[in-house]
Design an enzyme around this catalytic site. Structure first.
Site, PDB file in Angstrom:
ATOM      1  N   GLY A 261       0.844  -1.191   0.000  1.00  0.00           N
ATOM      2  CA  GLY A 261       0.000   0.000   0.000  1.00  0.00           C
ATOM      3  C   GLY A 261       0.877   1.239   0.000  1.00  0.00           C
ATOM      4  O   GLY A 261       2.053   1.167   0.379  1.00  0.00           O
TER       5      GLY A 261
ATOM      6  N   GLN B 223       2.689   9.926   2.037  1.00  0.00           N
ATOM      7  CA  GLN B 223       4.045   9.365   2.133  1.00  0.00           C
ATOM      8  C   GLN B 223       4.987   9.881   1.049  1.00  0.00           C
ATOM      9  O   GLN B 223       6.202   9.790   1.189  1.00  0.00           O
ATOM     10  CB  GLN B 223       3.997   7.834   2.060  1.00  0.00           C
ATOM     11  CG  GLN B 223       3.340   7.195   3.262  1.00  0.00           C
ATOM     12  CD  GLN B 223       3.243   5.697   3.095  1.00  0.00           C
ATOM     13  OE1 GLN B 223       2.308   5.198   2.487  1.00  0.00           O
ATOM     14  NE2 GLN B 223       4.206   4.969   3.619  1.00  0.00           N
TER      15      GLN B 223
ATOM     16  N   CYS C 251       5.949  -0.407   7.651  1.00  0.00           N
ATOM     17  CA  CYS C 251       5.568   0.782   6.893  1.00  0.00           C
ATOM     18  C   CYS C 251       6.777   1.243   6.093  1.00  0.00           C
ATOM     19  O   CYS C 251       7.893   1.279   6.619  1.00  0.00           O
ATOM     20  CB  CYS C 251       5.129   1.893   7.848  1.00  0.00           C
ATOM     21  SG  CYS C 251       4.638   3.415   7.013  1.00  0.00           S
ATOM     22  N   LEU C 252       6.540   1.606   4.846  1.00  0.00           N
ATOM     23  CA  LEU C 252       7.635   2.083   3.997  1.00  0.00           C
ATOM     24  C   LEU C 252       8.232   3.372   4.552  1.00  0.00           C
ATOM     25  O   LEU C 252       9.375   3.708   4.256  1.00  0.00           O
ATOM     26  CB  LEU C 252       7.140   2.296   2.562  1.00  0.00           C
ATOM     27  CG  LEU C 252       6.636   1.025   1.854  1.00  0.00           C
ATOM     28  CD1 LEU C 252       6.076   1.373   0.484  1.00  0.00           C
ATOM     29  CD2 LEU C 252       7.756  -0.001   1.736  1.00  0.00           C
TER      30      LEU C 252
ATOM     31  N   HIS D 171      -4.380   1.208   7.862  1.00  0.00           N
ATOM     32  CA  HIS D 171      -3.015   1.752   7.930  1.00  0.00           C
ATOM     33  C   HIS D 171      -2.878   2.950   6.984  1.00  0.00           C
ATOM     34  O   HIS D 171      -2.313   3.983   7.351  1.00  0.00           O
ATOM     35  CB  HIS D 171      -2.043   0.615   7.579  1.00  0.00           C
ATOM     36  CG  HIS D 171      -0.603   0.991   7.472  1.00  0.00           C
ATOM     37  ND1 HIS D 171       0.368   0.503   8.331  1.00  0.00           N
ATOM     38  CD2 HIS D 171       0.064   1.785   6.585  1.00  0.00           C
ATOM     39  CE1 HIS D 171       1.542   1.002   7.989  1.00  0.00           C
ATOM     40  NE2 HIS D 171       1.399   1.776   6.920  1.00  0.00           N
ATOM     41  N   GLU D 172      -3.412   2.821   5.767  1.00  0.00           N
ATOM     42  CA  GLU D 172      -3.308   3.912   4.782  1.00  0.00           C
ATOM     43  C   GLU D 172      -4.177   5.103   5.189  1.00  0.00           C
ATOM     44  O   GLU D 172      -3.776   6.258   5.021  1.00  0.00           O
ATOM     45  CB  GLU D 172      -3.718   3.422   3.384  1.00  0.00           C
ATOM     46  CG  GLU D 172      -2.940   2.231   2.843  1.00  0.00           C
ATOM     47  CD  GLU D 172      -1.437   2.365   2.942  1.00  0.00           C
ATOM     48  OE1 GLU D 172      -0.926   3.493   2.981  1.00  0.00           O
ATOM     49  OE2 GLU D 172      -0.772   1.312   3.010  1.00  0.00           O
TER      50      GLU D 172
ATOM     51  N   HIS E  47      -2.387   7.277   7.513  1.00  0.00           N
ATOM     52  CA  HIS E  47      -1.431   8.170   6.843  1.00  0.00           C
ATOM     53  C   HIS E  47      -2.122   9.461   6.399  1.00  0.00           C
ATOM     54  O   HIS E  47      -1.543  10.549   6.506  1.00  0.00           O
ATOM     55  CB  HIS E  47      -0.830   7.498   5.611  1.00  0.00           C
ATOM     56  CG  HIS E  47       0.318   6.571   5.896  1.00  0.00           C
ATOM     57  ND1 HIS E  47       1.463   6.982   6.546  1.00  0.00           N
ATOM     58  CD2 HIS E  47       0.513   5.263   5.593  1.00  0.00           C
ATOM     59  CE1 HIS E  47       2.315   5.954   6.633  1.00  0.00           C
ATOM     60  NE2 HIS E  47       1.756   4.895   6.065  1.00  0.00           N
TER      61      HIS E  47
HETATM   62  O1  GNR Z   1       3.994  -2.716   2.593  1.00  0.00           O
HETATM   63  C1  GNR Z   1       3.337  -2.595   3.637  1.00  0.00           C
HETATM   64  N1  GNR Z   1       3.043  -3.697   4.363  1.00  0.00           N
HETATM   65  C2  GNR Z   1       2.164  -3.684   5.433  1.00  0.00           C
HETATM   66  C3  GNR Z   1       2.134  -4.794   6.262  1.00  0.00           C
HETATM   67  C4  GNR Z   1       1.274  -4.849   7.325  1.00  0.00           C
HETATM   68  C5  GNR Z   1       0.427  -3.800   7.569  1.00  0.00           C
HETATM   69  C6  GNR Z   1       0.443  -2.676   6.775  1.00  0.00           C
HETATM   70  C7  GNR Z   1       1.301  -2.616   5.706  1.00  0.00           C
HETATM   71  S1  GNR Z   1       1.300  -1.235   4.668  1.00  0.00           S
HETATM   72  C8  GNR Z   1       2.943  -1.251   4.095  1.00  0.00           C
HETATM   73  C9  GNR Z   1       3.164  -0.175   3.045  1.00  0.00           C
HETATM   74  C10 GNR Z   1       2.959   1.182   3.682  1.00  0.00           C
HETATM   75  O2  GNR Z   1       3.739   1.693   4.435  1.00  0.00           O
HETATM   76  N2  GNR Z   1       1.841   1.783   3.408  1.00  0.00           N
HETATM   77  O3  GNR Z   1       1.556   2.966   3.972  1.00  0.00           O
HETATM   78 NI    NI Z   2       2.679   3.029   5.837  1.00  0.00          NI
END
Ligand code: GNR
Ligand code: NI
Length: 169
Positions: A46, A51, A91-92, A133-134, A137
């Protein structure tokens, strides 16, 4: 090649609350294409516009191994939450760090597609976790906000140290 850089914690720009997209927006297609390149290259499942320093309410997601199931969510809103689940998240924008986070198990999501048409669907499993999660952000929140301050401060220090090391190297 993508020209988008993924911001990293504790960058203050990750704390901005994103603004809704107004339709039509002729920059949307390019932004989504560039975000997809950045997400697939990382690789991640995601990526939120916040980001990549574009404070717009939009994120992309692709859980497929083949990286050929891109889903685009513009102006997303959770209408219903059900159940609780815990899983390890990364998270990236918090590279190399993984912590257990509690989320809703199932959500009912409303969003606009790229054409600005409203959609609605239930999500569960990893899709539901990734969407929450997104959405965080887009509100300037990170998964580290769901863990203890002690753990968050440790992660902040580690990432700042790694950044300094890469700068002097
Ligand atoms: O790549 C991602 N893997 C992930 C694994 C578990 C829960 C959430 C994520 S999202 C993350 C990519 C990211 O940082 N998206 O904002
Ligand atoms: Ni993230």
């Amino acid at each position: 090649m993508s020209t988008l850089t993924i911001l990293e914690f504790p960058d203050e720009r990750l704390r901005h609350c994103a603004e809704p997209v107004s339709f039509p927006d002729d920059r949307l297609e390019n932004l989504i294409a560039d975000m997809a390149v950045a997400m697939y290259a990382a690789p991640g499942i995601g990526l939120a516009a916040t980001q990549v320093n574009r404070p717009l309410r939009l994120f992309i997601m692709d859980l497929s191994k083949e990286q050929n199931q891109l889903q685009v969510f513009v102006n997303p809103e959770i209408l219903e939450n059900q159940g609780v689940t815990s899983s390890e998240e990364g998270c990236l924008s918090v590279p190399g760090m993984y912590e257990t986070v509690e989320r809703s198990e199932e959500i009912l999501l409303s969003w606009c597609n790229q054409q600005g048409e409203r959609q609605q669907q239930r999500f569960e499993g990893l899709e539901a976790i990734c969407i929450q999660h997104e959405l965080d952000h887009l509100d300037g929140k990170l998964f580290v906000d769901h863990i203890s301050r002690l753990k968050r401060d440790r992660i902040r220090k580690k990432l700042l140290k790694l950044k300094t090391q890469s700068e002097v190297a």
